[in-house]
Design a protein around this motif. Structure first.
Motif, short mmCIF file in Angstrom:
data_model
loop_
_atom_site.label_atom_id
_atom_site.label_comp_id
_atom_site.label_asym_id
_atom_site.label_seq_id
_atom_site.Cartn_x
_atom_site.Cartn_y
_atom_site.Cartn_z
N ILE A 52 0.85 -1.19 0.00
CA ILE A 52 0.00 0.00 0.00
C ILE A 52 0.89 1.24 0.00
CG2 ILE A 52 -2.01 -1.07 1.06
CD1 ILE A 52 -1.10 -0.06 3.73
N THR A 53 0.44 2.26 -0.69
CA THR A 53 1.18 3.52 -0.76
C THR A 53 0.41 4.59 -0.02
OG1 THR A 53 2.11 2.88 -2.89
CG2 THR A 53 2.22 5.22 -2.31
N PRO A 77 4.73 9.18 4.77
CA PRO A 77 4.40 8.79 3.40
C PRO A 77 5.43 7.80 2.86
CG PRO A 77 4.13 11.15 3.67
CD PRO A 77 4.79 10.64 4.93
N GLY A 78 4.93 6.83 2.10
CA GLY A 78 5.81 5.81 1.53
C GLY A 78 5.02 4.59 1.14
N TRP A 106 -8.72 8.37 2.23
CA TRP A 106 -8.04 9.47 2.90
C TRP A 106 -6.64 9.05 3.33
CZ3 TRP A 106 -6.12 10.77 7.81
CH2 TRP A 106 -5.90 12.13 8.02
N THR A 107 -6.50 7.78 3.71
CA THR A 107 -5.23 7.26 4.23
C THR A 107 -4.36 6.66 3.13
OG1 THR A 107 -6.37 6.74 6.30
CG2 THR A 107 -4.23 5.71 5.95
N ILE A 108 -4.96 5.85 2.27
CA ILE A 108 -4.20 5.08 1.28
C ILE A 108 -4.38 5.68 -0.11
CG2 ILE A 108 -3.97 2.82 0.20
CD1 ILE A 108 -4.86 1.64 2.91
N ALA A 109 -3.24 5.99 -0.75
CA ALA A 109 -3.29 6.58 -2.09
C ALA A 109 -3.36 5.50 -3.17
CB ALA A 109 -2.05 7.44 -2.33
#
Length: 116
Positions: A52-53, A77-78, A106-109
């Motif tokens: 997950i990013t 972030p990462g 909102w959390t995971i891009a």
């Protein structure tokens, strides 16, 4: 003309002390008791292998997979590997601390195709 008047007994509290009646109207007192929904037992995490990013610098790592659990730390972030998933939560490791990250936009891009 006949004028009738409603006479009522004094309303009593649980301590048997009368409540003062004002005027000639009669009020009804209703006691409300909150009803809580039953708590479901936690669902056991399923083993997964995905990445997950996170690009949100305000993403938080939780101790348990519920919003009201203790916050462990902020997640920089990462890209992170997740090996467990349960009902909308990914388990990840951040700075050698294992915790839970909510599966939301909102959390995971971004998520790999192997993620639920």
């Amino acid at each position: 003309m006949h004028n009738s008047r409603l006479e009522a007994e004094p309303i009593r509290t649980t301590t048997s002390e009368p409540i003062q009646q004002v005027g000639t109207s009669v009020s009804t007192i209703v006691a409300l008791t909150p009803t809580l929904a039953p708590i479901s037992p936690p669902v056991a995490p399923i083993a997964i292998d995905c990445t997950i990013t996170i690009d949100n610098p305000l993403a938080m790592l939780f101790a348990e997979p519920v919003q009201c659990s203790d916050l462990i730390d902020q997640v920089p972030p990462g890209t992170y590997r997740s090996s467990n998933y349960t009902e909308g939560w990914f388990q990840i490791e951040v700075d050698r601390r294992l915790g839970w990250l909510p599966d939301d936009a909102w959390t995971i891009a971004e998520k790999s195709t192997t993620c639920p």
